[in-house]
Design an enzyme around this catalytic site. Structure first.
Site, mmCIF file in Angstrom:
data_model
loop_
_atom_site.group_PDB
_atom_site.id
_atom_site.type_symbol
_atom_site.label_atom_id
_atom_site.label_comp_id
_atom_site.label_asym_id
_atom_site.label_seq_id
_atom_site.Cartn_x
_atom_site.Cartn_y
_atom_site.Cartn_z
ATOM 1 N N GLU A 78 -4.659 9.685 8.423
ATOM 2 C CA GLU A 78 -3.194 9.661 8.541
ATOM 3 C C GLU A 78 -2.696 10.599 9.644
ATOM 4 O O GLU A 78 -1.627 10.388 10.211
ATOM 5 C CB GLU A 78 -2.556 10.030 7.195
ATOM 6 N N CYS B 229 -4.171 -1.386 -2.324
ATOM 7 C CA CYS B 229 -4.260 0.059 -2.501
ATOM 8 C C CYS B 229 -5.149 0.305 -3.704
ATOM 9 O O CYS B 229 -4.848 -0.182 -4.809
ATOM 10 C CB CYS B 229 -2.864 0.635 -2.728
ATOM 11 N N CYS C 86 -11.576 2.687 -0.448
ATOM 12 C CA CYS C 86 -10.244 3.094 0.012
ATOM 13 C C CYS C 86 -9.973 2.343 1.300
ATOM 14 O O CYS C 86 -10.845 2.281 2.177
ATOM 15 C CB CYS C 86 -10.178 4.600 0.244
ATOM 16 N N HIS D 223 -8.227 3.045 3.786
ATOM 17 C CA HIS D 223 -8.185 3.863 5.005
ATOM 18 C C HIS D 223 -9.563 4.003 5.650
ATOM 19 O O HIS D 223 -9.669 4.211 6.865
ATOM 20 C CB HIS D 223 -7.685 5.279 4.689
ATOM 21 N N ASP E 241 0.857 -1.185 0.000
ATOM 22 C CA ASP E 241 0.000 0.000 0.000
ATOM 23 C C ASP E 241 0.891 1.233 0.000
ATOM 24 O O ASP E 241 2.056 1.168 0.396
ATOM 25 C CB ASP E 241 -0.913 0.025 1.230
ATOM 26 N N SER E 242 0.316 2.347 -0.433
ATOM 27 C CA SER E 242 1.072 3.597 -0.427
ATOM 28 C C SER E 242 1.355 4.048 1.006
ATOM 29 O O SER E 242 2.271 4.830 1.238
ATOM 30 C CB SER E 242 0.298 4.684 -1.179
#
Length: 276
Positions: A157, A72, A191, A193, A9-10
């Site tokens: 994040e 991702c 996503c 996240h 993942d990024s």
């Protein structure tokens, strides 16, 4: 020689997918790489995302991984097809790279009675139109409505996903999505996240709408894939090992990673400029 399953993942989001994969398939060895020093990928160009993703895939191959999962959505949308079709035949014809978009789009239509599905995602994923294109392949009668949520990943994040600032943006984006198509009965969180925002997403979504996260869907799809592809499955090590890498600061990664993975991790640093 047997190797680990690579999960990429990024940043941290792929850990929500890895968490579900490990729960479903605990026997295998896994290597996780977060390209945190270059995250987020969501607003970067197709060419940049492709270049970064291919670099990371090549790094996994050097670690001996016969199978890599792009956990991702942006990388799956902007880089996966090119890597599968153009790069793998040249650099590693015996290895496989899978994404998170196809497993999700194969099943999303089974949840919708109104045939109206909403997709909440990053700018990059929305602009790629990948979910619209892929869902149409499997469920041509479904109308897909997308809403880009550019603030959601930064909120997570920066550990603001439980704060009042998150309420404003989540309420706003869900309202905009349902304003575009009021008959939506299924919303896909496209996503990795977004599961960390699930409590607030549920709070601002009507109770009769089904909310889908990707982790469990991808885990089930991987289990099915390995069952159908013994030529890959037999090359996977089964020592119940997990190793974590980040391209950024390890202490910072470990601090944030626990929220996504559900337990403490101890990561290693890798500098991709050194080419693995």
């Amino acid at each position: 020689m047997q190797g680990s399953i690579g999960v990429f993942d990024s940043g941290y989001g792929g850990l929500t997918v890895l968490k579900e994969i490990v729960a479903k398939l605990p026997q295998y060895d896994y290597i996780y790489l977060g390209d945190n020093s270059r995250a987020p990928y969501g607003n970067r160009s197709f060419e940049t995302v492709y270049h970064y993703t291919l670099q990371c895939v090549e790094w996994f191959f050097k670690q001996g991984c016969p199978l890599v999962i792009l956990a991702c959505n942006t990388a799956s949308a902007k880089a996966l097809r090119t890597i599968q079709q153009n790069d793998l035949p040249k650099i590693a014809p015996d290895k496989r790279v899978l994404g998170v978009i196809r497993p999700t789009t194969e099943v999303v239509g089974e949840y919708s009675k109104t045939k109206k599905v909403g997709v909440l995602a990053t700018n990059g994923t929305v602009q790629s139109n990948s979910y619209v294109i892929e869902i149409e392949k499997f469920f041509p009668d479904i109308k897909v409505t997308q809403e880009a949520c550019p603030m959601w990943v930064p909120l997570v994040e920066n550990n603001e996903h439980e704060g009042h600032g998150a309420d404003f943006f989540i309420k706003k984006n869900i309202h905009q999505l349902l304003k575009k198509e009021p008959l939506i009965d299924t919303i896909l969180l496209a996503c990795t996240h977004y599961p960390l925002l699930i409590k607030k997403i549920i709070e601002y979504t009507p109770v009769d709408i089904t909310i889908l996260t990707q982790g469990e869907i991808v885990a089930n799809s991987l289990a099915d894939y390995l069952h159908r592809h013994p030529e890959i499955e037999t090359r996977l090590a089964k020592n119940n090992n997990r190793v974590f890498y980040t391209t950024d600061d390890t202490l910072d990664f470990d601090k944030h990673a626990a929220a996504f993975y559900g337990e403490q991790v101890s990561s290693n640093h890798v500098d991709l400029s050194e080419r693995g």
